[in-house]
Design an enzyme around this catalytic site. Structure first.
Site, PDB file in Angstrom:
ATOM      1  N   LYS A   1      24.264  45.827  44.227  1.00 13.80           N
ATOM      2  CA  LYS A   1      23.289  46.552  43.398  1.00 13.80           C
ATOM      3  C   LYS A   1      22.508  45.578  42.523  1.00 13.80           C
ATOM      4  CE  LYS A   1      24.307  48.495  39.255  1.00 13.80           C
ATOM      5  NZ  LYS A   1      23.242  48.222  38.302  1.00 13.80           N
ATOM      6  N   ASN A   2      23.223  44.643  41.897  1.00 10.28           N
ATOM      7  CA  ASN A   2      22.555  43.754  40.952  1.00 10.28           C
ATOM      8  C   ASN A   2      21.697  42.701  41.633  1.00 10.28           C
ATOM      9  OD1 ASN A   2      23.623  45.196  38.912  1.00 10.28           O
ATOM     10  ND2 ASN A   2      25.103  43.649  38.223  1.00 10.28           N
TER      11      ASN A   2
ATOM     12  N   ASP B   1      31.373  43.151  33.960  1.00 11.52           N
ATOM     13  CA  ASP B   1      31.375  44.389  34.747  1.00 11.52           C
ATOM     14  C   ASP B   1      32.769  44.734  35.273  1.00 11.52           C
ATOM     15  OD1 ASP B   1      28.710  44.760  34.316  1.00 11.52           O
ATOM     16  OD2 ASP B   1      28.052  44.115  36.298  1.00 11.52           O
TER      17      ASP B   1
ATOM     18  N   ASP C   1      21.770  51.740  25.958  1.00 16.17           N
ATOM     19  CA  ASP C   1      22.732  51.739  27.047  1.00 16.17           C
ATOM     20  C   ASP C   1      24.124  51.952  26.487  1.00 16.17           C
ATOM     21  OD1 ASP C   1      24.442  50.545  29.265  1.00 16.17           O
ATOM     22  OD2 ASP C   1      22.427  50.378  30.088  1.00 16.17           O
TER      23      ASP C   1
ATOM     24  N   ARG D   1      17.344  51.171  34.178  1.00 19.02           N
ATOM     25  CA  ARG D   1      17.277  50.047  33.247  1.00 19.02           C
ATOM     26  C   ARG D   1      16.824  48.741  33.925  1.00 19.02           C
ATOM     27  NH1 ARG D   1      18.089  46.733  30.074  1.00 19.02           N
ATOM     28  NH2 ARG D   1      17.647  47.520  28.017  1.00 19.02           N
TER      29      ARG D   1
HETATM   30  C1  UD1 Z   1      23.019  42.114  34.208  1.00 18.94           C
HETATM   31  C2  UD1 Z   1      23.704  43.108  35.128  1.00 18.94           C
HETATM   32  C3  UD1 Z   1      24.892  43.789  34.434  1.00 18.94           C
HETATM   33  C4  UD1 Z   1      25.845  42.725  33.893  1.00 18.94           C
HETATM   34  C5  UD1 Z   1      25.094  41.715  33.040  1.00 18.94           C
HETATM   35  C6  UD1 Z   1      25.967  40.568  32.575  1.00 18.94           C
HETATM   36  C7  UD1 Z   1      21.879  43.911  36.488  1.00 18.94           C
HETATM   37  C8  UD1 Z   1      21.021  45.046  36.885  1.00 18.94           C
HETATM   38  N1  UD1 Z   1      22.749  44.133  35.515  1.00 18.94           N
HETATM   39  O1  UD1 Z   1      22.485  42.843  33.107  1.00 18.94           O
HETATM   40  O2  UD1 Z   1      25.573  44.602  35.405  1.00 18.94           O
HETATM   41  O3  UD1 Z   1      26.836  43.359  33.115  1.00 18.94           O
HETATM   42  O4  UD1 Z   1      23.993  41.151  33.769  1.00 18.94           O
HETATM   43  O5  UD1 Z   1      26.556  39.944  33.656  1.00 18.94           O
HETATM   44  O6  UD1 Z   1      21.836  42.845  37.067  1.00 18.94           O
HETATM   45  N2  UD1 Z   1      20.507  39.611  25.744  1.00 18.94           N
HETATM   46  C9  UD1 Z   1      19.761  39.380  24.603  1.00 18.94           C
HETATM   47  N3  UD1 Z   1      18.419  39.210  24.744  1.00 18.94           N
HETATM   48  C10 UD1 Z   1      17.778  39.231  25.943  1.00 18.94           C
HETATM   49  C11 UD1 Z   1      18.564  39.485  27.114  1.00 18.94           C
HETATM   50  C12 UD1 Z   1      19.921  39.659  26.977  1.00 18.94           C
HETATM   51  O7  UD1 Z   1      20.281  39.325  23.507  1.00 18.94           O
HETATM   52  O8  UD1 Z   1      16.559  39.063  26.011  1.00 18.94           O
HETATM   53  C13 UD1 Z   1      21.978  39.783  25.607  1.00 18.94           C
HETATM   54  C14 UD1 Z   1      22.457  41.184  26.015  1.00 18.94           C
HETATM   55  O9  UD1 Z   1      22.351  42.067  24.930  1.00 18.94           O
HETATM   56  C15 UD1 Z   1      23.887  40.905  26.419  1.00 18.94           C
HETATM   57  C16 UD1 Z   1      23.823  39.502  27.019  1.00 18.94           C
HETATM   58  O10 UD1 Z   1      22.614  38.930  26.548  1.00 18.94           O
HETATM   59  O11 UD1 Z   1      24.693  40.869  25.278  1.00 18.94           O
HETATM   60  C17 UD1 Z   1      23.854  39.482  28.527  1.00 18.94           C
HETATM   61  O12 UD1 Z   1      22.817  40.274  29.032  1.00 18.94           O
HETATM   62  P1  UD1 Z   1      22.124  39.960  30.436  1.00 18.94           P
HETATM   63  O13 UD1 Z   1      22.834  38.841  31.116  1.00 18.94           O
HETATM   64  O14 UD1 Z   1      20.665  39.822  30.207  1.00 18.94           O
HETATM   65  O15 UD1 Z   1      22.430  41.294  31.227  1.00 18.94           O
HETATM   66  P2  UD1 Z   1      21.448  42.151  32.125  1.00 18.94           P
HETATM   67  O16 UD1 Z   1      20.549  41.245  32.914  1.00 18.94           O
HETATM   68  O17 UD1 Z   1      20.828  43.221  31.318  1.00 18.94           O
END
Ligand code: UD1
Length: 448
Positions: free
Chosen positions: A49-50, A331, A143, A119
C-alpha cells in the site's frame, strides 16, 4: 446481525457498493474472531500500500501510459485513482494492474473531496510542482495515530525554488523555476523524502537530500523513477542525490511486496504457536522483525521472496523500539503490543515516530492485556490468555493488532470499524481463514 463470511467479502451481497479488498461502502461490519486456533500454512502477499500510492502519483511525471502491476486490491487504490482523475488522468483498474494515462498538461488543483478521503494523496504535491510548476492540494487533515504536519515537505520544495503556503485548507505551491539544492531533513520523513524527490527529478541541476528516509517503498519509487529516465545516486541510503532531467517517459513497473502485511502474518504465526510461510515479500525488508521473533523463541527460514516463521509454545517477552527504516516499523507497533500481551514476561515498547499511536492500547486492555503507557513507552506484562470483548479499530494497523490479539483470546472478539483494516490488508479475512483462523466478516450495527 448477519453472518456473511467469505461470500460477502468477495462482493456477493446485495447492499452497499463493492470495492476491492472486501470492504463495502455504506455497510457497517465487524470481524468476529474466535481465539485458540494455531495458524499453519502459506499465504501470498501482494504489492505494498505504501508503495503503490506513491507510484501512482509518480506516473504524473510523464505524459502517456504508466502501468503498475502487483497492486493490492484495497480501497486506497481506487481512492488514489479518483485523485488522479481529478487532475485530468484516465485511470483504469483491472484486478492487480492499474493503468494511468497522463495528459500533456495535467491539472494542478487536486479535488478537495478526493484528497480528504485519502491522507497519502498529499504525495501528488511534488509531481505537480515538477510538472505544472504549481499545485493546490487540500490538506488531508488529522489522523488517529498523531499529528502529520507538512513542514518538511514545504521546506524542501522551498529550497528547490518553490513558494508554498497553506491557505483555505490547501497547501499551495508555485515555482517559476525549480533548481537543485542541498536539503537536510530534520527527520527521515517518508512523505517529505518522496515529495522532494519527485519534484527534484525535473529540477535543473543536482539536489542532495540528506537524512532522507530509506524505506524499501522509497527504493521502489526510485527504481520506477530511474526506469522513467531519472538520474539518481545513493538509492537506499540516507543521502539521496538527484540529477535533474528535462523530461521523463512512462513505464511499466511491478510494486514490491508489502513487508508490513508479511510481518503481520509473521507475528500471527508466533503468537498462535503456528507455522506460516509468507510468499511475495523480500525477507531482508523485515530482517529486524524476524530477529525479534527469533529472540521471542521462533524459528525462521528465508528464501528470496519468502520466509517461514514457526513457534513452538508461548513467545518470550522482547522489547521493541520503533524507528525509521531499517529500525522497527511504527506500523508494526500494534503487532508488537499484541505479541507482548501474550508473551511470557514483561516487554517495553517505545514509540518514536507517531506520538498518538499508543491510543489503541485502551482497546487491548479491553481484551485483558496487562498494559500501561507513559509518554513514548508502553510496559506490557504478558498473560497466557486474553479474553474476548468488542473493540474498535482506530487505524489500519491498530485494527490488525486487535485481530491478532483476538486470535489469542478466549471466546469471540468483535473488532469494529474494519474499514480501516480493509484499507491496508487485501483479503484479510480470507487470508487468515486459509491459515486456519476462526474469523468471519459480519454485517450489522453494533449493539451499543
Ligand atoms: C508513512 C507511511 C506510514 C508510516 C510512516 C512512518 C504512507 C502512505 N504512510 O507516513 O504508514 O507509519 O511513513 O514509517 O507511506 N513529520 C513532520 N513534518 C513533516 C513530515 C513528517 O513533523 O513535514 C513527522 C510526522 O508527524 C511523524 C514523522 O515525521 O511524526 C514521520 O512521518 P512520515 O515519515 O512523514 O510519515 P508519512 O509519510 O506520513
Amino acid at each position: 446481525m448477519r453472518r456473511v463470511g467469505e461470500a460477502f467479502a468477495t462482493g456477493g451481497g446485495s447492499r452497499g457498493e463493492d470495492v476491492p479488498g472486501g470492504y463495502r461502502r455504506g455497510v457497517v461490519e465487524h470481524f468476529a474472531v474466535r481465539g485458540g486456533a494455531r495458524l499453519t500454512g502459506s499465504v501470498d502477499v501482494v504489492g505494498a500500500k505504501n508503495s503503490v500510492l506513491k507510484l501512482m502519483a509518480a506516473a504524473l511525471l510523464a505524459r502517456g501510459r504508466t502501468t503498475l502491476e502487483n497492486c493490492p486490491e484495497i480501497l486506497d487504490v481506487p481512492l488514489m485513482a479518483d485523485v488522479l482523475r481529478s487532475l485530468g488522468c484516465e485511470v483504469s483498474i483491472h484486478g492487480r494492474t492499474v493503468l494511468i494515462d497522463v495528459p500533456a498538461e495535467p491539472g494542478a488543483e487536486a479535488d478537495y473531496r478526493s484528497v480528504s478521503r485519502l491522507r497519502a494523496s498529499v504525495c501528488v504535491l511534488g509531481p505537480l510542482v515538477a510538472r505544472c510548476r504549481r499545485a493546490v492540494v487540500p490538506l488531508p487533515g488529522g489522523d488517529a495515530i498523531g499529528s502529520r504536519p507538512l513542514d518538511m515537505h514545504q521546506n524542501g520544495l522551498r529550497k528547490l525554488g518553490a513558494t508554498t503556503e497553506i491557505e483555505h485548507g490547501c497547501v499551495k505551491a508555485r515555482a517559476e523555476d525549480l533548481h537543485g539544492a542541498q536539503i537536510w531533513l530534520d527527520f527521515p520523513s517518508v512523505g517529505a523524502t518522496e515529495n522532494i524527490l519527485m519534484a527534484a527529478v525535473l529540477a535543473e541541476g543536482t539536489t542532495i537530500i540528506d537524512n532522507a528516509a530509506r524505506e524499501p517503498e522509497i527504493v521502489d519509487l526510485c527504481v520506477m523513477l530511474a526506469q522513467m529516465g531519472a538520474k539518481l545516486e545513493g538509492v537506499g541510503t540516507s543521502t539521496l542525490i538527484v540529477h535533474g532531467v528535462t523530461g521523463l517517459q512512462p513505464t511499466t513497473h511491478q510494486v514490491i511486496g508489502d513487508r508490513i502485511v508479511g510481518a503481520t502474518w509473521a507475528f500471527a504465526a508466533a503468537m498462535t504457536s503456528g507455522e506460516v510461510t509468507v510468499r511475495g515479500v523480500n525477507p531482508h525488508h523485515i530482517d529486524l522483525v524476524l530477529d525479534k521473533l527469533r529472540s521471542a523463541g521462533a524459528e525462521t527460514t528465508t528464501g528470496e521472496q519468502e520466509f517461514t516463521v514457526a513457534m513452538d509454545g508461548r513467545p518470550q517477552a522482547v522489547d521493541f523500539v520503533t524507528l525509521p527504516y531499517p529500525g522497527f516499523a511504527t506500523d508494526l507497533q500494534p503487532m508488537a503490543i499484541a505479541l507482548s500481551a501474550v508473551a511470557e514476561g514483561t516487554s517495553m515498547i517505545t514509540e518514536n515516530v507517531f506520538e498518538a499511536r499508543f491510543r489503541f492500547v485502551d482497546e487491548m486492555i479491553r481484551l485483558g492485556a496487562d498494559a500501561r503507557t507513559d509518554g513514548h513507552h508502553a510496559v506490557v506484562r504478558g498473560r497466557e490468555l486474553l479474553s474476548s470483548a468488542p473493540v474498535w479499530a482506530s487505524d489500519i494497523r491498530a485494527g490488525a493488532g486487535l485481530v491478532l490479539a483476538g486470535l489469542c483470546a478466549q471466546g469471540s472478539t468483535e473488532v469494529w470499524d474494519v474499514a480501516h483494516i480493509d484499507r491496508g490488508y487485501p483479503r484479510f479475512v480470507e487470508n487468515l481463514r486459509s491459515l486456519g483462523a476462526d474469523i468471519s466478516r459480519v454485517a450489522g450495527e453494533p449493539d451499543r
